[in-house]
Motif scaffolding. Sequence first.
Motif, PDB file in Angstrom:
ATOM      1  N   ALA A   8       0.834  -1.202   0.000  1.00  0.00           N
ATOM      2  CA  ALA A   8       0.000   0.000   0.000  1.00  0.00           C
ATOM      3  C   ALA A   8       0.867   1.248   0.000  1.00  0.00           C
ATOM      4  CB  ALA A   8      -0.932   0.002   1.202  1.00  0.00           C
ATOM      5  N   GLU A   9       0.209   2.346  -0.256  1.00  0.00           N
ATOM      6  CA  GLU A   9       0.854   3.661  -0.204  1.00  0.00           C
ATOM      7  C   GLU A   9       0.235   4.451   0.934  1.00  0.00           C
ATOM      8  OE1 GLU A   9       0.481   7.448  -2.997  1.00  0.00           O
ATOM      9  OE2 GLU A   9       1.713   5.892  -3.938  1.00  0.00           O
ATOM     10  N   TYR A  10       1.089   4.977   1.796  1.00  0.00           N
ATOM     11  CA  TYR A  10       0.602   5.755   2.936  1.00  0.00           C
ATOM     12  C   TYR A  10       0.084   7.108   2.451  1.00  0.00           C
ATOM     13  CZ  TYR A  10       0.678   8.271   7.396  1.00  0.00           C
ATOM     14  OH  TYR A  10       0.340   9.015   8.492  1.00  0.00           O
ATOM     15  N   ARG A  11      -1.157   7.452   2.836  1.00  0.00           N
ATOM     16  CA  ARG A  11      -1.786   8.688   2.387  1.00  0.00           C
ATOM     17  C   ARG A  11      -1.754   9.809   3.420  1.00  0.00           C
ATOM     18  NH1 ARG A  11      -2.499   8.927  -2.823  1.00  0.00           N
ATOM     19  NH2 ARG A  11      -4.340  10.237  -2.594  1.00  0.00           N
ATOM     20  N   GLY A  12      -1.496   9.471   4.674  1.00  0.00           N
ATOM     21  CA  GLY A  12      -1.409  10.519   5.693  1.00  0.00           C
ATOM     22  C   GLY A  12      -2.497  10.379   6.742  1.00  0.00           C
TER      23      GLY A  12
ATOM     24  N   ILE B 109      -8.611  10.383  15.002  1.00  0.00           N
ATOM     25  CA  ILE B 109      -7.539  10.540  14.017  1.00  0.00           C
ATOM     26  C   ILE B 109      -7.435   9.239  13.239  1.00  0.00           C
ATOM     27  CG2 ILE B 109      -5.131  11.109  13.610  1.00  0.00           C
ATOM     28  CD1 ILE B 109      -6.779  13.365  14.812  1.00  0.00           C
ATOM     29  N   TRP B 110      -7.575   9.354  11.913  1.00  0.00           N
ATOM     30  CA  TRP B 110      -7.543   8.184  11.043  1.00  0.00           C
ATOM     31  C   TRP B 110      -6.268   8.214  10.206  1.00  0.00           C
ATOM     32  CZ3 TRP B 110     -11.395   4.551  11.490  1.00  0.00           C
ATOM     33  CH2 TRP B 110     -12.545   4.946  12.179  1.00  0.00           C
ATOM     34  N   THR B 111      -5.643   7.070  10.103  1.00  0.00           N
ATOM     35  CA  THR B 111      -4.474   6.925   9.232  1.00  0.00           C
ATOM     36  C   THR B 111      -4.922   6.176   7.988  1.00  0.00           C
ATOM     37  OG1 THR B 111      -2.231   6.026   9.072  1.00  0.00           O
ATOM     38  CG2 THR B 111      -3.759   4.819  10.471  1.00  0.00           C
ATOM     39  N   LYS B 112      -4.577   6.716   6.809  1.00  0.00           N
ATOM     40  CA  LYS B 112      -5.152   6.224   5.564  1.00  0.00           C
ATOM     41  C   LYS B 112      -4.078   5.633   4.653  1.00  0.00           C
ATOM     42  CE  LYS B 112      -8.604   8.349   3.815  1.00  0.00           C
ATOM     43  NZ  LYS B 112      -9.478   9.329   3.121  1.00  0.00           N
ATOM     44  N   PHE B 113      -4.493   4.584   3.950  1.00  0.00           N
ATOM     45  CA  PHE B 113      -3.621   3.907   2.987  1.00  0.00           C
ATOM     46  C   PHE B 113      -4.401   3.674   1.695  1.00  0.00           C
ATOM     47  CE2 PHE B 113      -2.088   2.759   7.162  1.00  0.00           C
ATOM     48  CZ  PHE B 113      -0.707   2.798   7.059  1.00  0.00           C
ATOM     49  N   SER B 114      -3.657   3.571   0.598  1.00  0.00           N
ATOM     50  CA  SER B 114      -4.226   3.220  -0.700  1.00  0.00           C
ATOM     51  C   SER B 114      -3.607   1.905  -1.151  1.00  0.00           C
ATOM     52  CB  SER B 114      -3.950   4.320  -1.732  1.00  0.00           C
ATOM     53  OG  SER B 114      -4.451   3.957  -2.999  1.00  0.00           O
TER      54      SER B 114
ATOM     55  N   PRO C  31       3.536  10.890   3.799  1.00  0.00           N
ATOM     56  CA  PRO C  31       2.659  10.563   2.679  1.00  0.00           C
ATOM     57  C   PRO C  31       3.453  10.196   1.429  1.00  0.00           C
ATOM     58  CG  PRO C  31       1.820  12.475   3.825  1.00  0.00           C
ATOM     59  CD  PRO C  31       3.163  12.182   4.422  1.00  0.00           C
ATOM     60  N   GLY C  32       3.062   9.114   0.810  1.00  0.00           N
ATOM     61  CA  GLY C  32       3.747   8.629  -0.370  1.00  0.00           C
ATOM     62  C   GLY C  32       4.625   7.427  -0.111  1.00  0.00           C
ATOM     63  N   ASP C  33       4.904   7.103   1.160  1.00  0.00           N
ATOM     64  CA  ASP C  33       5.721   5.939   1.483  1.00  0.00           C
ATOM     65  C   ASP C  33       5.005   4.659   1.052  1.00  0.00           C
ATOM     66  OD1 ASP C  33       7.832   7.312   2.526  1.00  0.00           O
ATOM     67  OD2 ASP C  33       7.284   7.021   4.631  1.00  0.00           O
TER      68      ASP C  33
ATOM     69  N   VAL D  74      -2.432  15.030   2.001  1.00  0.00           N
ATOM     70  CA  VAL D  74      -3.772  14.638   2.418  1.00  0.00           C
ATOM     71  C   VAL D  74      -4.247  15.653   3.426  1.00  0.00           C
ATOM     72  CG1 VAL D  74      -5.165  12.858   3.513  1.00  0.00           C
ATOM     73  CG2 VAL D  74      -3.280  12.212   2.024  1.00  0.00           C
ATOM     74  N   THR D  75      -5.371  16.306   3.148  1.00  0.00           N
ATOM     75  CA  THR D  75      -5.893  17.335   4.041  1.00  0.00           C
ATOM     76  C   THR D  75      -7.070  16.784   4.821  1.00  0.00           C
ATOM     77  OG1 THR D  75      -7.328  18.164   2.298  1.00  0.00           O
ATOM     78  CG2 THR D  75      -5.166  19.185   2.520  1.00  0.00           C
ATOM     79  N   SER D  76      -7.328  17.386   5.950  1.00  0.00           N
ATOM     80  CA  SER D  76      -8.414  16.945   6.807  1.00  0.00           C
ATOM     81  C   SER D  76      -9.753  17.336   6.221  1.00  0.00           C
ATOM     82  CB  SER D  76      -8.254  17.568   8.195  1.00  0.00           C
ATOM     83  OG  SER D  76      -9.419  17.362   8.955  1.00  0.00           O
ATOM     84  N   ALA D  77     -10.739  16.493   6.430  1.00  0.00           N
ATOM     85  CA  ALA D  77     -12.086  16.799   5.952  1.00  0.00           C
ATOM     86  C   ALA D  77     -12.813  17.728   6.898  1.00  0.00           C
ATOM     87  CB  ALA D  77     -12.888  15.500   5.786  1.00  0.00           C
ATOM     88  N   ALA D  78     -12.403  17.783   8.189  1.00  0.00           N
ATOM     89  CA  ALA D  78     -13.163  18.572   9.141  1.00  0.00           C
ATOM     90  C   ALA D  78     -12.339  19.618   9.855  1.00  0.00           C
ATOM     91  CB  ALA D  78     -13.799  17.646  10.188  1.00  0.00           C
ATOM     92  N   SER D  79     -11.013  19.542   9.822  1.00  0.00           N
ATOM     93  CA  SER D  79     -10.202  20.524  10.517  1.00  0.00           C
ATOM     94  C   SER D  79      -8.851  20.626   9.849  1.00  0.00           C
ATOM     95  CB  SER D  79     -10.037  20.120  11.989  1.00  0.00           C
ATOM     96  OG  SER D  79      -9.250  18.973  12.076  1.00  0.00           O
TER      97      SER D  79
END
Length: 262
Positions: free
Chosen positions: A21-25, A44-49, A93-95, A141-146
């Motif tokens: 996967a790719e780390y999105r932030g 706080i959510w950590t996201k991957f693709s 992000p991008g790792d 990767v920007t926050s959706a709420a803050s």
Amino acid sequence: MAEDKGVETERNLLARHVVQAEYRGLEQGREPMLRIYPPMPAKIWTKFSVVEVQEYEKPGQYGEEALQPGAEKAFERDLQPKAMQNTLAGLVPGDRVRLGWNHDYVTTEFTSPDGHKSTNQFPEHTITVLEKLSGGVGIAVTSAASPIASYAAAAGSPVAFAAAPGSPVTYAAAPMVGFAAPMPTMASPERFGVSPETFAKLAAGGSLSADEMAQISGQAAPGSPVAVAPTPTAITSAPAAPASPTLVEPAPAAAAAAAAAA
């Protein structure tokens, strides 16, 4: 009194995943937007693709289906094992990473102050494998709420920036290059002197006739006759002499008859 976090009594594996996967932030959840009081703090959510699926099994009937390349997966950061949280803190992000997680169904038992016991059952997505494979390639990767955001330098860029929560981010505009076009050369307007009466007429919005314009500019008005000076005639011969009187002499026979009659 401290909050009773309960005691885990049972954990059933529903599905197991291992992917590249790719780390999105990081991204903040929308919990503060819920209409409840007191407001819930944001998770706080950590996201991957997902890039590639490497292993997958589904022992439970309700297990999570295998994710396809391009799909995104998010984990609640603070619920992950401490070792995984430490590894997450070192990612940008991008790792590219090797990522594994279990989809479990967990039973937790709670005990109230009066000794009453209750159970709660809920699914958990726990990271079990997290290995960094390569460096970041530059995404944000920007926050959706803050305003929590993570920034990484794009490929080939020498600098990486990370915005701390609540800190302002200043962006510098790229310098603009301008090219000066040569200024057109304009001829000076022609000026004429006019009488006060003509000036008052023009100031009032009036216009001049063709004859008046010709008079001001010194040019002939269109359609006016052109005077042509007579060309002198050159004398190339002497004047003729005045005619001499003609003397008529009678013939001899007529003279003799005239004398006989006399």
